[in-house]
Design a protein around this motif. Structure first.
Motif: not given
Length: 518
Positions: A286-288, A313-318
């Motif tokens: 999940g994102w939260f 591509c830069p990585l946007l890791l949550n």
């Protein structure tokens, strides 16, 4: 008496001729022209960062949900141990250059005290209603030397005027202005086109939003499905296309439309705009934050790194903070292992020990300006450039004094000169003096990483098979990843063939290879 004037004039003429010859012989060839389109400075800054930490945080963290209804009582929001400095320290310690916060998610709850709504931290018990999470993170990021980004959800399930196009767009731009004028420099703004199922007629004034953002924060890159500065890769799995152009035509994709995932993932070789892709993915399912979920393994993150950063591509890791307001220890442990894996693999570039040469060099071969040696230096602004007239042979050679074992090739283009390379491959010389194919790839862009079964050789050649114009290479790396791919070749260093030990034979084979047909 002998007159000296003629001799003096003669000497002056000789000196002038010598100075002229010296000046012409030392004249450097200017850099090649860029191939359009090229990135803006804010896009280069965004790309160089390579990885950013996404922080999904809000009332959903306390309700164990992903999409809030917008009607949860703000009293539920009370992260008693919240420490934005911890978030920044985790990001910085493990190689992330930017932190991005969900200042407002779809439920409309604001993590700063907005004057346009009471549905925010000022109505919560956290810090007695006088806290400001955006301010805390902005200060922590500034002190830690990290860049700050913000996500302001266009969809708002709490705000009563949502659904009224004109009124809500004014409301949204008012909140955006607050975020971009209160907290110092913002380097990134994340947008999407999410809407409620019953709100299909709701119109977002994206062009007005983009103009406002660039007016208030000129250095901020804007993310959306179609840019204007960086685009969605077409999935939330953290994976780019194996071919990935930074070039794009925004008219092919609609924000929030999800119309062509493949086009988003691969870009467009003939695109008129520079809109590189970004890969977003969460460390958990999940994102939260949810207590029941566990983070992905470090090896999974390493695989995603190859398929995101390693594909231009830069990585946007949550990495979502928990209900205490801290990044969980189990997530920190995985990020630490992920960082150690990357450092172990990429901190030692075997190419630095190689003798480098090229099929041709732009300008004077004795001048270092466009020398193949530039490819082992870090940075975009030094590069190897071949002779513009030798378009049939774009090859770099790497000769090592001893056999090396490797399974990763890394390449970078100087993207400020445009994206050029269409196809390339790597060969190695085997023990019989024959070239053997190792791996081939398509686009390069800011960074390309190719992982393949482990091989050994002392002589390599990188061949650019196809390029929009003559190629430029700013960095070349040869690495050994002993974690992802098992070694298929024995590491017995005590038994060496006559070929490996015979330096004269190696150099002879190398010289012959330069004149052979590629």
């Amino acid at each position: 008496m002998i007159k000296k004037k003629p001799i003096t004039e003669f000497l002056k003429t000789i000196i002038i001729l010598l100075l002229f010859q010296l000046s012409t012989s030392s004249h450097r060839k200017p850099p090649p022209l860029p191939i359009l389109p090229i990135p803006k400075s804010r896009q280069i800054s965004w790309q160089i960062a390579e990885m950013a930490l996404f922080l999904h945080f809000g009332t959903n963290t306390f309700t164990d949900s992903e999409w809030g209804t917008g009607h949860v009582d703000p009293s539920i929001f009370n992260p008693k141990l919240l420490n934005a400095t911890q978030w920044v320290t985790v990001a910085k310690d493990f190689g992330f250059k930017r932190v991005v916060l969900t200042a407002k998610h779809h439920d409309g709850f604001c993590l700063w005290p907005s004057k346009y709504t009471d549905y925010s931290v000022k109505s919560s018990p956290w810090r007695n209603g006088v806290g400001d999470i955006v301010a805390d993170l902005a200060e922590a990021a500034r002190n830690g030397g990290l860049e700050l980004g913000l996500y302001l959800s266009p969809w708002d399930r709490h705000e009563h005027c949502y659904g009224e196009t004109l009124e809500y767009n004014e409301y949204y731009m008012g909140q955006m202005t607050e975020l971009l004028t209160r907290y110092g420099e913002i380097k990134y703004v994340f947008l999407d086109g999410a809407k409620g199922d019953g709100e299909k007629d709701m119109e977002y004034f994206f062009d007005d939003w983009f103009s406002l953002i660039h007016q208030l924060q000129p250095g901020a890159s804007i993310f959306s499905d179609v840019g204007p500065d960086t685009r969605w890769v077409g999935n939330e799995n953290g994976v780019a296309g194996s071919t990935c152009w930074s070039l794009f035509n925004g008219s092919e994709v609609k924000i929030g439309g999800y119309s062509d995932a493949r086009y988003s993932a691969e870009g467009d070789a003939f695109g008129q705009d520079w809109v590189p892709a970004e890969c977003d993915v969460s460390i958990r399912s999940g994102w939260f934050w949810h207590a029941s979920e566990k983070p992905k393994s470090a090896m999974t993150l390493l695989d995603l790194y190859y398929k995101s950063v390693g594909r231009n591509c830069p990585l946007l890791l949550n990495v979502p903070p928990n209900s205490s307001g801290l990044i969980s220890d189990e997530d920190i442990h995985v990020l630490k292992e992920f960082s150690e894996l990357r450092n172990s693999i990429f901190s030692h570039n075997l190419a630095k020990s190689a003798l480098l040469s090229a099929s041709s060099i732009r300008g004077d071969p004795n001048d270092s300006q466009f020398s193949p040696k530039n490819v082992i230096e870090e940075g975009l602004y030094t590069y190897w450039a071949p002779d513009q007239g030798q378009q049939s042979d774009w090859t770099l050679y790497l000769e090592f004094q001893q056999v090396i074992t490797f399974n990763v090739l890394g390449l970078q283009e100087p993207i400020q000169m445009g994206q050029r390379i269409i196809e390339f491959h790597l060969d190695m010389l085997d023990e019989n003096g024959k070239w053997q194919h190792v791996v081939n790839g398509t686009t390069v862009g800011y960074r390309r990483l190719l992982l393949f079964p482990t091989v050994k050789s002392h002589l390599l050649r990188l061949v650019i098979d196809k390029s929009k114009v003559f190629p430029l290479i700013s960095h070349l790396g040869i690495y050994m990843d002993s974690y992802t791919v098992p070694r298929h070749v024995s590491d017995d260093t005590h038994t060496k063939s006559k070929f490996i030990n015979n330096l004269f034979f190696r150099r002879t084979a190398y010289n012959q290879s330069q004149s052979a047909s590629i």
